[in-house]
Design a protein around this motif. Structure first.
Motif, PDB file in Angstrom:
ATOM      1  N   LEU A  32       0.917  -1.085   0.108  1.00 29.56           N
ATOM      2  CA  LEU A  32      -0.159   0.076  -0.040  1.00 29.56           C
ATOM      3  C   LEU A  32       0.799   1.186   0.082  1.00 29.56           C
ATOM      4  O   LEU A  32       1.691   1.458   0.911  1.00 29.56           O
ATOM      5  N   PHE A  33       0.879   1.938  -1.064  1.00 29.62           N
ATOM      6  CA  PHE A  33       1.596   3.369  -1.281  1.00 29.62           C
ATOM      7  C   PHE A  33       0.723   4.509  -0.823  1.00 29.62           C
ATOM      8  O   PHE A  33      -0.539   4.715  -1.618  1.00 29.62           O
ATOM      9  N   VAL A  34       0.976   5.142   0.497  1.00 24.95           N
ATOM     10  CA  VAL A  34      -0.036   6.094   0.888  1.00 24.95           C
ATOM     11  C   VAL A  34       0.759   7.507   0.497  1.00 24.95           C
ATOM     12  O   VAL A  34       1.999   7.680   0.703  1.00 24.95           O
ATOM     13  N   ALA A  35      -0.086   8.327  -0.237  1.00 32.43           N
ATOM     14  CA  ALA A  35       0.229   9.611  -0.833  1.00 32.43           C
ATOM     15  C   ALA A  35       0.792  10.460   0.419  1.00 32.43           C
ATOM     16  O   ALA A  35       0.319  10.162   1.669  1.00 32.43           O
ATOM     17  N   GLY A  36       1.172  11.706   0.073  1.00 32.49           N
ATOM     18  CA  GLY A  36       1.650  12.540   0.952  1.00 32.49           C
ATOM     19  C   GLY A  36       0.473  12.859   1.893  1.00 32.49           C
ATOM     20  O   GLY A  36      -0.577  13.230   1.349  1.00 32.49           O
ATOM     21  N   THR A  37       0.590  12.912   3.140  1.00 35.77           N
ATOM     22  CA  THR A  37      -0.549  13.001   4.009  1.00 35.77           C
ATOM     23  C   THR A  37      -0.195  14.260   4.874  1.00 35.77           C
ATOM     24  O   THR A  37       0.744  14.337   5.616  1.00 35.77           O
ATOM     25  N   MET A  38      -0.972  15.118   4.711  1.00 39.55           N
ATOM     26  CA  MET A  38      -1.018  16.421   5.661  1.00 39.55           C
ATOM     27  C   MET A  38      -1.676  16.477   6.959  1.00 39.55           C
ATOM     28  O   MET A  38      -2.566  15.696   7.185  1.00 39.55           O
ATOM     29  N   GLY A  39      -1.148  17.417   7.900  1.00 39.91           N
ATOM     30  CA  GLY A  39      -1.958  17.465   9.189  1.00 39.91           C
ATOM     31  C   GLY A  39      -3.250  18.297   9.071  1.00 39.91           C
ATOM     32  O   GLY A  39      -3.282  19.597   9.710  1.00 39.91           O
ATOM     33  N   LEU A  40      -4.085  17.878   8.318  1.00 42.09           N
ATOM     34  CA  LEU A  40      -5.400  18.327   8.137  1.00 42.09           C
ATOM     35  C   LEU A  40      -6.509  17.601   8.870  1.00 42.09           C
ATOM     36  O   LEU A  40      -6.415  16.571   9.046  1.00 42.09           O
ATOM     37  N   ASP A  41      -7.576  18.383   9.450  1.00 36.73           N
ATOM     38  CA  ASP A  41      -8.539  17.691  10.184  1.00 36.73           C
ATOM     39  C   ASP A  41      -9.543  16.999   9.103  1.00 36.73           C
ATOM     40  O   ASP A  41      -9.499  17.491   7.735  1.00 36.73           O
ATOM     41  N   ILE A  42     -10.673  16.681   9.456  1.00 35.71           N
ATOM     42  CA  ILE A  42     -11.514  16.007   8.679  1.00 35.71           C
ATOM     43  C   ILE A  42     -12.134  16.890   7.513  1.00 35.71           C
ATOM     44  O   ILE A  42     -12.697  16.741   6.420  1.00 35.71           O
ATOM     45  N   GLU A  43     -12.438  18.289   8.035  1.00 35.45           N
ATOM     46  CA  GLU A  43     -12.905  19.245   7.193  1.00 35.45           C
ATOM     47  C   GLU A  43     -11.717  20.031   6.223  1.00 35.45           C
ATOM     48  O   GLU A  43     -11.926  20.961   5.521  1.00 35.45           O
ATOM     49  N   GLY A  44     -10.701  19.502   6.483  1.00 28.76           N
ATOM     50  CA  GLY A  44      -9.435  19.895   5.572  1.00 28.76           C
ATOM     51  C   GLY A  44      -8.612  21.342   6.136  1.00 28.76           C
ATOM     52  O   GLY A  44      -7.886  21.915   5.472  1.00 28.76           O
ATOM     53  N   ARG A  45      -8.872  21.326   7.606  1.00 26.99           N
ATOM     54  CA  ARG A  45      -8.183  22.674   8.084  1.00 26.99           C
ATOM     55  C   ARG A  45      -6.949  22.158   8.586  1.00 26.99           C
ATOM     56  O   ARG A  45      -6.867  21.035   9.446  1.00 26.99           O
ATOM     57  N   PRO A  46      -5.823  22.856   8.567  1.00 22.47           N
ATOM     58  CA  PRO A  46      -4.636  22.569   8.942  1.00 22.47           C
ATOM     59  C   PRO A  46      -4.680  22.615  10.532  1.00 22.47           C
ATOM     60  O   PRO A  46      -5.482  23.497  10.963  1.00 22.47           O
ATOM     61  N   GLY A  47      -3.778  21.751  11.325  1.00 22.48           N
ATOM     62  CA  GLY A  47      -3.819  22.124  12.735  1.00 22.48           C
ATOM     63  C   GLY A  47      -2.903  23.386  13.108  1.00 22.48           C
ATOM     64  O   GLY A  47      -2.026  23.909  12.175  1.00 22.48           O
ATOM     65  N   GLY A  48      -3.111  23.895  14.047  1.00 18.45           N
ATOM     66  CA  GLY A  48      -2.534  25.438  14.320  1.00 18.45           C
ATOM     67  C   GLY A  48      -1.154  25.570  14.452  1.00 18.45           C
ATOM     68  O   GLY A  48      -0.387  26.321  14.674  1.00 18.45           O
ATOM     69  N   THR A  49      -0.533  24.235  15.001  1.00 19.48           N
ATOM     70  CA  THR A  49       0.888  24.097  15.585  1.00 19.48           C
ATOM     71  C   THR A  49       1.474  22.904  15.040  1.00 19.48           C
ATOM     72  O   THR A  49       0.525  22.059  14.251  1.00 19.48           O
ATOM     73  N   LEU A  50       2.673  23.074  15.104  1.00 15.08           N
ATOM     74  CA  LEU A  50       3.428  21.619  14.374  1.00 15.08           C
ATOM     75  C   LEU A  50       3.037  20.510  15.004  1.00 15.08           C
ATOM     76  O   LEU A  50       2.872  19.327  14.391  1.00 15.08           O
ATOM     77  N   GLU A  51       2.926  20.431  16.562  1.00 20.67           N
ATOM     78  CA  GLU A  51       2.497  19.255  17.226  1.00 20.67           C
ATOM     79  C   GLU A  51       1.099  18.751  16.775  1.00 20.67           C
ATOM     80  O   GLU A  51       0.886  17.784  16.703  1.00 20.67           O
ATOM     81  N   GLU A  52       0.132  19.749  16.696  1.00 21.09           N
ATOM     82  CA  GLU A  52      -1.233  19.431  16.213  1.00 21.09           C
ATOM     83  C   GLU A  52      -1.327  18.790  14.613  1.00 21.09           C
ATOM     84  O   GLU A  52      -1.732  17.908  14.615  1.00 21.09           O
ATOM     85  N   GLN A  53      -0.333  19.348  13.883  1.00 19.70           N
ATOM     86  CA  GLN A  53      -0.367  18.696  12.339  1.00 19.70           C
ATOM     87  C   GLN A  53       0.271  17.323  12.409  1.00 19.70           C
ATOM     88  O   GLN A  53      -0.362  16.506  11.972  1.00 19.70           O
ATOM     89  N   LEU A  54       1.367  17.264  13.378  1.00 21.40           N
ATOM     90  CA  LEU A  54       1.881  15.801  13.134  1.00 21.40           C
ATOM     91  C   LEU A  54       0.789  14.900  13.922  1.00 21.40           C
ATOM     92  O   LEU A  54       0.769  13.704  13.340  1.00 21.40           O
ATOM     93  N   GLY A  55       0.132  15.285  15.150  1.00 22.67           N
ATOM     94  CA  GLY A  55      -1.112  14.365  15.558  1.00 22.67           C
ATOM     95  C   GLY A  55      -2.045  13.858  14.491  1.00 22.67           C
ATOM     96  O   GLY A  55      -2.235  13.002  14.481  1.00 22.67           O
ATOM     97  N   LEU A  56      -2.494  15.092  13.563  1.00 24.80           N
ATOM     98  CA  LEU A  56      -3.403  14.794  12.588  1.00 24.80           C
ATOM     99  C   LEU A  56      -2.854  13.899  11.542  1.00 24.80           C
ATOM    100  O   LEU A  56      -3.367  13.101  11.058  1.00 24.80           O
ATOM    101  N   ILE A  57      -1.624  14.176  11.153  1.00 22.56           N
ATOM    102  CA  ILE A  57      -0.735  13.360  10.054  1.00 22.56           C
ATOM    103  C   ILE A  57      -0.848  11.776  10.443  1.00 22.56           C
ATOM    104  O   ILE A  57      -1.500  10.748   9.727  1.00 22.56           O
ATOM    105  N   TRP A  58      -0.601  11.582  11.711  1.00 19.97           N
ATOM    106  CA  TRP A  58      -0.532  10.004  12.109  1.00 19.97           C
ATOM    107  C   TRP A  58      -1.906   9.661  12.206  1.00 19.97           C
ATOM    108  O   TRP A  58      -2.346   8.471  12.040  1.00 19.97           O
TER     109      TRP A  58
END
Length: 128
Positions: A32-58
């Motif tokens: 399974l090749f997973v495309a580049g995944t960003m730190g976006l929530d289910i509505e497509g909004r990015p997390g406000g901090t690096l840590e939030e984005q990393l949490g959303l990415i994973w």
């Protein structure tokens, strides 16, 4: 399926504890090749901090893997694209936590992302 860390032990610089030079996969029926995944929530909004984005990415990666009947235990390769090299330590820590300390082949690259608010993008390869 068997997944084994591959470290030649000589002839190349040593790997650190959070990654290996290579991963050998035997008996896998699927990749399974997973495309580049960003730190976006289910509505497509990015997390406000690096840590939030990393949490959303994973979280997003776990959801993608789950939809394919896989988990983070199936990940054999991680590539991270960082907007700033200062993000490397937090990115590595998030990867180690997400993989529960299991070392895989990994690369981090400093690059400009398509949107300025995307701080990190992560792609994975999973085998099952």
């Amino acid at each position: 399926m068997e997944i084994r860390a591959w470290d030649p032990g000589h002839g190349v610089y040593p790997a650190t504890g959070d990654y290996v030079h290579a991963v050998e996969v035997r008996g896998a029926e699927r990749l399974l090749f997973v495309a580049g995944t960003m730190g976006l929530d289910i509505e497509g909004r990015p997390g406000g901090t690096l840590e939030e984005q990393l949490g959303l990415i994973w979280s997003n990666i776990r959801a993608i893997l789950g939809s394919a009947g896989m988990t983070v235990d199936n990940i054999v390769r991680v590539t991270s694209y960082l907007r700033d090299s200062a993000y490397a330590e937090a990115n590595a820590a998030a990867r180690v936590e997400a993989l529960r300390g299991r070392a895989v082949a990994t690369t981090a690259i400093v690059a400009r992302t398509l949107a300025d608010e995307w701080l990190v993008e992560v792609e994975v390869i999973a085998a099952g």
